[in-house]
Design an enzyme around this catalytic site. Structure first.
Site, mmCIF file in Angstrom:
data_model
loop_
_atom_site.group_PDB
_atom_site.id
_atom_site.type_symbol
_atom_site.label_atom_id
_atom_site.label_comp_id
_atom_site.label_asym_id
_atom_site.label_seq_id
_atom_site.Cartn_x
_atom_site.Cartn_y
_atom_site.Cartn_z
ATOM 1 N N ARG A 71 6.889 64.409 -0.025
ATOM 2 C CA ARG A 71 6.384 65.151 1.132
ATOM 3 C C ARG A 71 6.115 64.170 2.258
ATOM 4 O O ARG A 71 6.149 62.969 2.052
ATOM 5 C CB ARG A 71 5.119 65.928 0.771
ATOM 6 C CG ARG A 71 3.991 65.072 0.212
ATOM 7 C CD ARG A 71 2.753 65.937 -0.108
ATOM 8 N NE ARG A 71 1.682 65.111 -0.662
ATOM 9 C CZ ARG A 71 0.473 65.540 -0.981
ATOM 10 N NH1 ARG A 71 0.157 66.828 -0.811
ATOM 11 N NH2 ARG A 71 -0.445 64.740 -1.461
ATOM 12 N N CYS A 104 9.252 62.355 10.873
ATOM 13 C CA CYS A 104 8.682 61.509 11.918
ATOM 14 C C CYS A 104 7.978 62.363 12.965
ATOM 15 O O CYS A 104 8.549 63.331 13.470
ATOM 16 C CB CYS A 104 9.787 60.687 12.566
ATOM 17 S SG CYS A 104 9.205 59.794 14.020
ATOM 18 N N GLU A 163 -2.990 67.081 5.514
ATOM 19 C CA GLU A 163 -3.312 65.659 5.320
ATOM 20 C C GLU A 163 -2.361 64.750 6.099
ATOM 21 O O GLU A 163 -1.616 63.953 5.515
ATOM 22 C CB GLU A 163 -3.298 65.299 3.829
ATOM 23 C CG GLU A 163 -4.399 65.978 3.047
ATOM 24 C CD GLU A 163 -4.333 65.711 1.538
ATOM 25 O OE1 GLU A 163 -3.335 65.123 1.091
ATOM 26 O OE2 GLU A 163 -5.264 66.094 0.824
ATOM 27 N N GLU A 202 -10.509 70.801 0.507
ATOM 28 C CA GLU A 202 -10.114 70.630 -0.894
ATOM 29 C C GLU A 202 -11.234 69.889 -1.606
ATOM 30 O O GLU A 202 -11.446 68.697 -1.361
ATOM 31 C CB GLU A 202 -8.808 69.823 -1.019
ATOM 32 C CG GLU A 202 -7.609 70.458 -0.341
ATOM 33 C CD GLU A 202 -6.317 69.662 -0.566
ATOM 34 O OE1 GLU A 202 -6.310 68.729 -1.387
ATOM 35 O OE2 GLU A 202 -5.318 69.986 0.109
ATOM 36 N N TRP A 214 -3.906 61.812 -9.529
ATOM 37 C CA TRP A 214 -3.451 60.590 -8.860
ATOM 38 C C TRP A 214 -4.294 59.333 -9.039
ATOM 39 O O TRP A 214 -3.789 58.249 -8.770
ATOM 40 C CB TRP A 214 -3.249 60.868 -7.373
ATOM 41 C CG TRP A 214 -4.428 61.524 -6.712
ATOM 42 C CD1 TRP A 214 -4.641 62.855 -6.554
ATOM 43 C CD2 TRP A 214 -5.566 60.876 -6.157
ATOM 44 N NE1 TRP A 214 -5.835 63.081 -5.934
ATOM 45 C CE2 TRP A 214 -6.422 61.883 -5.671
ATOM 46 C CE3 TRP A 214 -5.947 59.532 -6.022
ATOM 47 C CZ2 TRP A 214 -7.653 61.585 -5.068
ATOM 48 C CZ3 TRP A 214 -7.167 59.243 -5.419
ATOM 49 C CH2 TRP A 214 -7.997 60.271 -4.946
ATOM 50 N N GLN A 271 1.326 68.224 -11.773
ATOM 51 C CA GLN A 271 1.056 68.934 -13.024
ATOM 52 C C GLN A 271 -0.251 68.475 -13.669
ATOM 53 O O GLN A 271 -0.882 69.234 -14.394
ATOM 54 C CB GLN A 271 2.209 68.725 -14.009
ATOM 55 C CG GLN A 271 3.524 69.307 -13.533
ATOM 56 C CD GLN A 271 4.685 68.966 -14.464
ATOM 57 O OE1 GLN A 271 4.489 68.761 -15.650
ATOM 58 N NE2 GLN A 271 5.889 68.903 -13.913
HETATM 59 ZN ZN LIG Z 1 9.495 57.618 13.642
#
Ligand SMILES: [Zn+2]
Ligand SMILES: [Mg+2]
Ligand SMILES: [Mg+2]
Ligand SMILES: [Mg+2]
Ligand SMILES: [Zn+2]
Ligand SMILES: [Zn+2]
Lengths: 644, 644, 644
Positions: free
Chosen positions: A80, A84, A119, A288, A296, A337
């Site tokens: 994700r 740019c 985010e 969140e 993570w 997951q």
């Molecule tokens: Zn760029």
């Protein structure tokens, strides 16, 4: 969901691929259905623009929308945030999809607000080095500087023959044999955050065209590269994503204790809460909240029993008006997951479900106004970046340094507004400014006015060293603050963190670390502490002077917590700010509108000494990872540690 | 400056951008003014060619002048040293700017010499992997080898089917799945250093065309990739840049002590001094002496009081004829803002100013000839590179190994010439050759002749293992040295540094580390030490034999300092070289032309037992970071440690 | 060679450059000569296809055959293994050279077999990211999935909008801002191994066209990226390259002891032996046995006296039918100069020579059948990869975890077949399945049938969590195994390795580490162990249930060796499998066809209590790094440690 006490549901944050499976083939039917069902159960919906994940067909059609690493390697499709912010093509696609979506939900009564994207900057994506960014950077510079001669002068490009003949000649900072020019880097970092601001504004403007909705964005915590103060100017509501047991492992220098692995560090979390609250001076949301163990961080022990409830209360005590959990149900597919939801993958309640429900019930009865703080902690991303560009000590981290100051303030039970140095200071009794690195005369005047009108100011090391362009002042540090602080810095030193430093205060020795300055105080300035060893032995390390109706303390070391507590306690007393004795580690008080949240981030048990009737929620015995809400002011509460 | 005792000023080393702001728009006016002012105050000027920093307009016009990383990533504009030594275009631009500059100052009486470029190879830039280097490497190979069959045979390309059909087919060593061919790597490293030599010669030749000036270059210390012996052939004067408290942190394996953080390691600095002095057998200069704290090491404590004076004396004791400080005044702009000068940014004297001035005053009265050493330490960059290509033990660093030998020699108070193995050895009584890895019969003959004529030779482990082409000799190590040393190496072993090794000498155990060889001595060879454990227990580790009028000792381990001191003391005694008892760590003696510099790099205090009248500078009590110059020979001085 | 007891000689594994110095210029004369000489001495020859090292002329002509890193950087010529398995051009060249070579030796009686290529995948080359691989991956996916919708569903690409519109749109996993999709990664890893399989089959098919030879390949040990089970389907003989003192340093988490630096870890080596033997259920070869010290591990002490003999015996005890040493003579050229041979570079015998000869003599008298094992350890590369993609704990390494189980089984003196989960299990009394991560109902049925028919099953943590597509099962873990194991996993946790975990069994505490699951057992399931601390205290950690004629034990932690030994001993007893008491570390028994190899990988001395006449080779006293072969069954041998 309604049963669990849920009032708000956020939807669609990565949904572009299902909304538009092929170019132009828009399909909102599934989302319509979801929103309608939620509406039918009386739930409010926050929709998200789906731009954090441009679909593969778009990337294949326009590979130039991808970000690039400094060495030119594209940041490819497959996770994700690969687009740019400066891509003209992607901005066009963004306008298209956001308009379609906002128009589609323009009349839906259940949709109360919008989150832009998701985010911004996560995974190191604020700063991109592609050709579109190169062009945009040149334009940004052209807008900022009178002409390229002005840029050359302000940056100081004579050094190592770094002059530019035109704005076009300035590229993003790509790989070089030696370090980059610090002024060029700092401007690139500013440009990068401004690119996100422009991009976010595209969303906000289009959303507002279609409805009377609030616009928010979910920021990350402890996040260096995006200037939240600036982005928030375009938001109606500031929100952030809080993962206490993850952040304590990967965004803090010290190794976490077992209690911290189970519940996080209240000051690490709290600093982000207070930044979100204070930056727009309004209640914020946790968009969140960690619902259990997540995927993570390096390690993922189960949170302590009660931790999910504790975090919700802790957020409210800091000024949150809503706490949303991510996610509702564990997902079978893809990268997350191992991220728990309130529900397990089989649809049964997970550990967080009952805790979230309990917190919701307890908080239903609580109705509180905005938090009112007497202390401001000054925080500026430019200082973070400038010190990061030239830390001069591997362990000198701006945010860790600021957190040391914050931690000691919090251990005295006071609410702290984390604000930009330019913010109005009239409402504060005390201001704390660690690492106020880039200072011009305007800022010096602002602080001088605060002090002369009776404010108490504590300035930390490395302040006033540079101009906003990241050049040294020609005068000795603290440069424009020399007059206010009543000193100049004769020398600075940096040490490996494992070398113990010390200063002496009234015959007692206090620990310091990493950084030491030898101060040359003016005659009217009092020496509070002196160095104890090395060629600087006997030289002043901490000073204080009165000025107008206030006072200024300057701390020329990275202070240990004992020394800092002395300085902070003195500061609060001078400012007439009611505060507690030093609270136990992991226990924190938050006063909001007459109520005090007592939060215990440890597995130890505590007894609260408050009047029986003062307990609004919880009890006088504070168990492991427990919380109590009482109607007693912090400085009147006493707390004792019982063997648990 | 003149007030501070300064005689020489170096100028213009990164000035291309101001000399030529646009192509052809040359402007020497500012530099003329500076040189004239200095001349007016009786100061001598050393000018620098400004080529270390090609300006942006040149890079934009000719991006092919940029260096490239092994994976092809360009080394972009934005710091320094971004140009390729082999770029035909950049060589042309170099010729142009150097000619212009040299012609402009051809008649200026204040300009006494020139420094070519600045710190060739700094920031890992000796080795470039661009297309120009690819072509130049092929040409270099064509010049070296008879034909490509010769190359294939000397490298040994049959291994893993690495044969080349033409010189053109040979590329720079770019990323490969497994290790590169060691012979190809070694030749690439030689080619890279030769590229710098050619490039430096362009400067030297053009400068000499325009005036009767000395030509120098400021080398870096402890620097692996550039063969200083070869570059120096084209210089009239060797100079280097000495940063004791930085080098001790980033160019030495052991963690620095607090004293070393304040003053550096005298042997680390001294080894560079002795290399600079001995390589051209002439006095050298320190072109940049550390003036205080600097910007680039990990940590930057303030140097000890006296350290800046100490370093100047220490350099002179080692044979320096001038010590210049970098820089005069702290710079407000760019990458080196944290680099102290003799003056602070506000123009007031910094800590180094008075120390530099004191050293200058003390040294004014001293007039000494070139240093005369009886011991040679053999040093060859080819060996450094060859062992670096196949270290066979992560901790086997050629330079660290050589420094161990150097340190023990220095602790016995003797001057040491650090010379190439091919250098004439007639003037030495003793020669020490650690890690003399690449040896052919010619070199073996050279050393044999030295020994037979009465020289004392100490050979270290890993000697004589390979041919100059980096192939194994078909005979066992030490190959061509087997006859001279009277042994062959049966086996070699490498160990993690934390595994203690030991050898036995006459019933006493001595420590060793990292490397062990099992020696098979000839009958006429004496066993000095044997291994004590493992499958090699009882096997010879150190041997000695007489040969002609001299002797050869072979040390088949990485010796601990106690063992090495035994071997060195024996060597010096055999050679009739006067030496001291083992000096305290951090205290060193340097004899030069009848005077002895006693330098104390520690915070401890020492008393010197020398005749009252022998003290030329300083005193009999040696304070922290202090120096004394006495007219007594080292072996007649005794020193004792007083509690300080 | 014949003198040394050598029967087989492998030749030509990197010889393309000499076989074909220029395109089409084939020259087998030197190889003919070598093969003829060997044949004359009665030696058998194994030839290798030379494809591991495409020559430079081929790379220059067709640079597209090079592999590429994920960021696109080519893996250049200059070492080995630089070709892409999917390059159509390289496959064509491979067909050409293999056909020529096989045809040339089609009638040679000394050539008994062929090795395809050499160590497929060494140096991280199984996975390539070039354009040919991109195309081949898309084709591979097209062959595997019904259509791209099927792929999208099975992978679960709705997550983060990762849908693909066509197979062509799927690229290799190149650099992305965040983690890759786990299902995409897993399929890419499968594709990569399948690419090698296809490539290997080109060799095998062509070789078999030309003669009645065996076809083998020399696998690497402890090797993750290549599915040996699948590649071996195309081989007549499985072989591998065993380097005990290297592997113990670079393919194992724990630091090696000094004994291990001298002889390796018998279980690390043995696990590879048992995988090679069991995967094709036939005797295997060691194609490269370490002959002494070698070049590539971090440190290279000399092996213990006897180690080279020990390794040969150990391999035979594990089921090897031949042990070849690499290499015959140390090579003067190239990357492996520090790799010992049986002969030194000067042609004299090196340390390994006599040991290899001794082992050969001792083993001449031994004539044994295939190893017969009662225990199967299930091993699946897909599980290795899936857990590697989402380890959820930095220290959770699938292979280390499996090795823990293997080690404890081996310490009970039983032979272990390391087989794929799909392998027939009828011949085993006990099956051990640690980390059986990807499970579908078919596999669950397979295991259920084993248990119901009387088998004893031990299932480890993290089993049954995911589908073969690397999605979570919608039911709680162990998913399809929940019925068989009689439990579901309520929660899982991961901890830093240095956090000690513990479980309680019958009042005794046992250590565990890294991973903990809270089990919810069915009523008919017995709790064997419970957690002792944290929010999971008191929750079941290990359970057991009977099912049909067998039993199933589930171990929901990474067990310490004490706990695991309890579980394994119970398992073996239930299965009626004769086993020893716990053997000393470093001492192992291997029974093969009535003989037992007792191998001592330590420097300690042991006494064997076996009948005098039972000793077939060696003696009753087992010295350092010694071996004995006895005709006594393992469970009847007792061994005691004498002070050595
Ligand atoms: Zn760029
Ligand atoms: Mg630009
Ligand atoms: Mg070339
Ligand atoms: Mg494809
Ligand atoms: Zn180049
Ligand atoms: Zn490929």
């Amino acid at each position: 969901m309604a049963e669990a006490g849920i009032e708000y549901v956020r939807l669609a944050e990565f949904s572009w691929g299902v909304i538009e499976p092929t170019l132009g083939g828009l399909d909102f039917s599934w989302l319509d259905e979801a929103v309608d069902i939620l509406a039918d159960h009386g739930l409010n919906v926050v929709l998200c623009t789906p731009t954090a994940t441009p679909p593969k067909w778009l990337v294949d059609e326009h590979p130039e929308i991808l970000q690039a690493d400094p060495d030119g390697t594209p940041r490819h499709f497959g996770s994700r945030r690969h687009y740019c912010f400066n891509s003209p093509r992607y901005r066009e696609e963004t306008r298209r999809i956001v308009s379609e979506m906002a128009a589609h939900y323009a009349d839906h009564p259940a949709v109360v607000g919008w989150q832009t994207d998701n985010e911004f900057g996560c995974h190191g994506t604020v700063r991109c080095y592609c050709e579109d960014c190169s062009a945009a950077f040149s334009e940004w510079l052209a807008a900022k500087y009178d002409d390229v001669g002005d840029l050359n002068e302000q940056w100081g490009t004579t050094f190592w023959s770094q002059q530019y003949a035109s704005f076009e000649a300035v590229d993003p900072p790509r790989p070089t044999p030696a370090d980059h020019h610090p002024s060029r880097l700092l401007d690139y970092y500013r440009f990068a955050t401004d690119s996100v601001i422009e991009y976010n504004r595209i969303h906000a403007d289009l959303i507002r065209e279609h409805g009377d909705w609030f616009v928010t964005h979910n920021f990350m915590g402890d996040f260096e590269t995006l200037d939240m103060h600036k982005v928030s100017n375009d938001l109606d509501l500031v929100s952030w994503d809080s993962y206490p047991t993850g952040f304590v492992q990967d965004r803090r220098a010290a190794d976490p204790s077992m209690d911290e692995l189970r519940a996080g560090d209240p000051d690490q979390v709290g600093l982000n809460h207070d930044l979100c609250r204070a930056t727009n001076d309004a209640p914020f949301w946790v968009m969140e909240q960690q619902p259990g163990d997540v995927n993570w961080p390096p390690s993922c022990p189960q949170p302590g029993d009660g931790a999910m409830r504790l975090w919700a209360h802790h957020a409210v005590g800091h000024g949150a008006d809503a706490v949303l959990y991510f996610r509702w149900r564990r997902c079978l597919e893809g990268q997350e997951q191992y991220h728990a939801g309130l529900m397990k993958q089989d649809g049964s309640p997970d550990r967080g479900y009952n805790e979230a429900k309990a917190a919701a019930e307890e908080l239903t009865t609580v109705d509180v106004d905005h938090v009112d703080a007497s202390v401001a902690l000054l925080h500026d991303y430019d200082n973070w970046w400038a010190i990061g560009v030239q830390p001069h000590a591997p362990e000198f981290d701006y945010w860790e340094h600021l957190r040391c100051y914050y931690r000691v303030l919090r251990a005295r039970g006071v609410q702290v507004d984390v604000v930009h140095p330019d913010a109005p200071l009239d409402d504060y009794e005390a201001v704390v400014a660690p690492g106020l690195h880039l200072v011009d005369t305007e800022l010096a005047d602002h602080l001088t006015q605060f002090v002369e009108q009776g404010g108490q100011l504590l300035v930390g090391a490395r302040s006033g060293v540079k101009t906003p362009a990241n050049q040294l002042h020609e005068t000795l540090a603290p440069g424009p603050l020399a007059d206010l602080t009543g000193l100049v810095v004769d020398q600075h030193e940096s040490y490996p963190e494992d070398v113990p430093l010390a200063v002496e205060v009234d015959g007692d020795e206090y620990a310091a670390t990493i950084w030491a300055e030898w101060l040359d105080p003016d005659p009217q300035t009092t020496v509070v502490a002196t160095h104890t060893s090395g060629p600087g032995a006997g030289r002043p390390a901490v000073t204080r002077r009165n000025r107008g109706d206030g006072s200024v303390t300057y701390c020329g070391v990275w202070p240990g917590s004992e020394l800092l507590d002395e300085l902070v306690a003195e500061l609060l007393s001078r400012g007439g700010i009611k505060h507690t004795s030093r609270l136990p580690d992991g226990v924190r008080f938050n006063e909001r509108d007459g109520l005090t949240w007592v939060t215990n981030f440890t597995s130890r048990q505590f007894e609260l000494d408050v009047p029986m009737g003062a307990v609004v929620s919880g009890g006088q015995t504070l168990g492991a990872f427990d919380v109590a809400v009482v109607s007693t002011a912090p400085h009147l509460i006493s707390i004792s540690n019982e063997a648990s």
